[in-house]
Design a protein around this motif. Structure first.
Motif, PDB file in Angstrom:
ATOM      1  N   ARG A  76     -57.699  66.372 -48.208  1.00 21.54           N
ATOM      2  CA  ARG A  76     -57.787  66.271 -46.747  1.00 21.54           C
ATOM      3  C   ARG A  76     -58.203  64.875 -46.316  1.00 21.54           C
ATOM      4  NH1 ARG A  76     -62.277  69.185 -48.366  1.00 21.54           N
ATOM      5  NH2 ARG A  76     -64.162  67.926 -48.319  1.00 21.54           N
ATOM      6  N   SER A  77     -57.926  64.596 -45.075  1.00 19.52           N
ATOM      7  CA  SER A  77     -58.384  63.364 -44.453  1.00 19.52           C
ATOM      8  C   SER A  77     -59.584  63.716 -43.579  1.00 19.52           C
ATOM      9  CB  SER A  77     -57.253  62.789 -43.599  1.00 19.52           C
ATOM     10  OG  SER A  77     -57.762  61.843 -42.699  1.00 19.52           O
ATOM     11  N   SER A  78     -60.669  63.016 -43.748  1.00 17.55           N
ATOM     12  CA  SER A  78     -61.840  63.306 -42.914  1.00 17.55           C
ATOM     13  C   SER A  78     -61.547  63.002 -41.451  1.00 17.55           C
ATOM     14  CB  SER A  78     -63.062  62.531 -43.392  1.00 17.55           C
ATOM     15  OG  SER A  78     -62.872  61.148 -43.244  1.00 17.55           O
ATOM     16  N   ALA A  79     -60.541  62.176 -41.197  1.00 17.66           N
ATOM     17  CA  ALA A  79     -60.159  61.868 -39.819  1.00 17.66           C
ATOM     18  C   ALA A  79     -59.712  63.133 -39.086  1.00 17.66           C
ATOM     19  CB  ALA A  79     -59.048  60.825 -39.792  1.00 17.66           C
ATOM     20  N   GLU A  80     -59.049  64.042 -39.797  1.00 14.63           N
ATOM     21  CA  GLU A  80     -58.613  65.294 -39.178  1.00 14.63           C
ATOM     22  C   GLU A  80     -59.821  66.142 -38.776  1.00 14.63           C
ATOM     23  OE1 GLU A  80     -55.119  67.431 -40.986  1.00 14.63           O
ATOM     24  OE2 GLU A  80     -55.534  65.962 -42.582  1.00 14.63           O
TER      25      GLU A  80
END
Length: 132
Positions: A76-80
């Protein structure tokens, strides 16, 4: 492995909500005993605590589903996650402002109400007018 009562006590989620989360797919179907009793693992308890904390922060069931998907995705992207959290914080801010406006209106109406035996009441008059 824990039965539903133990899972409830250890996670802080009621047995009714555990069954609901299972029915809606937020948690995987529980394994079962020969007598068909539900059994929950430590991973299930961890997931229930995650859901409970998310609910405490006011996330919707749909948002929790998204968060669970992100949580279980090591790529996952922590930005999401940040975007989802900030969008929710913004929604909460708007709801708080709306509630504060409602509070001020009710306090103003109550201030103008005599609160005695007379039948006239500005609170009821305002509700009957249906104005925003």
């Amino acid at each position: 492995m824990h039965n539903i009562g133990e899972a409830s006590a250890l996670s802080g989620v009621s047995a009714k909500m555990i069954r609901h989360y299972e029915a809606t797919g937020l948690i995987p179907p529980a394994s079962r005993t020969f007598a068909n009793y539900r059994l929950y693992s430590e991973a299930d308890l961890h997931r229930l605590r995650f859901i409970k904390r998310s609910r405490t922060l006011g996330f919707s069931m749909k948002q929790i589903q998204q968060l669970l998907g992100l949580w279980s995705d090591p790529g996952r992207s922590s930005a999401e996650v940040k975007q989802l959290a900030l969008a929710h914080a913004h929604d909460l801010s708007q709801r708080i402002a709306e509630m504060q406006s409602m509070q001020r209106t009710l306090e103003m109406l109550a201030k103008h109400c005599h609160g005695d035996n007379r039948p006239d009441c500005p609170i009821l008059d305002d509700l009957a007018a249906g104005e925003m």
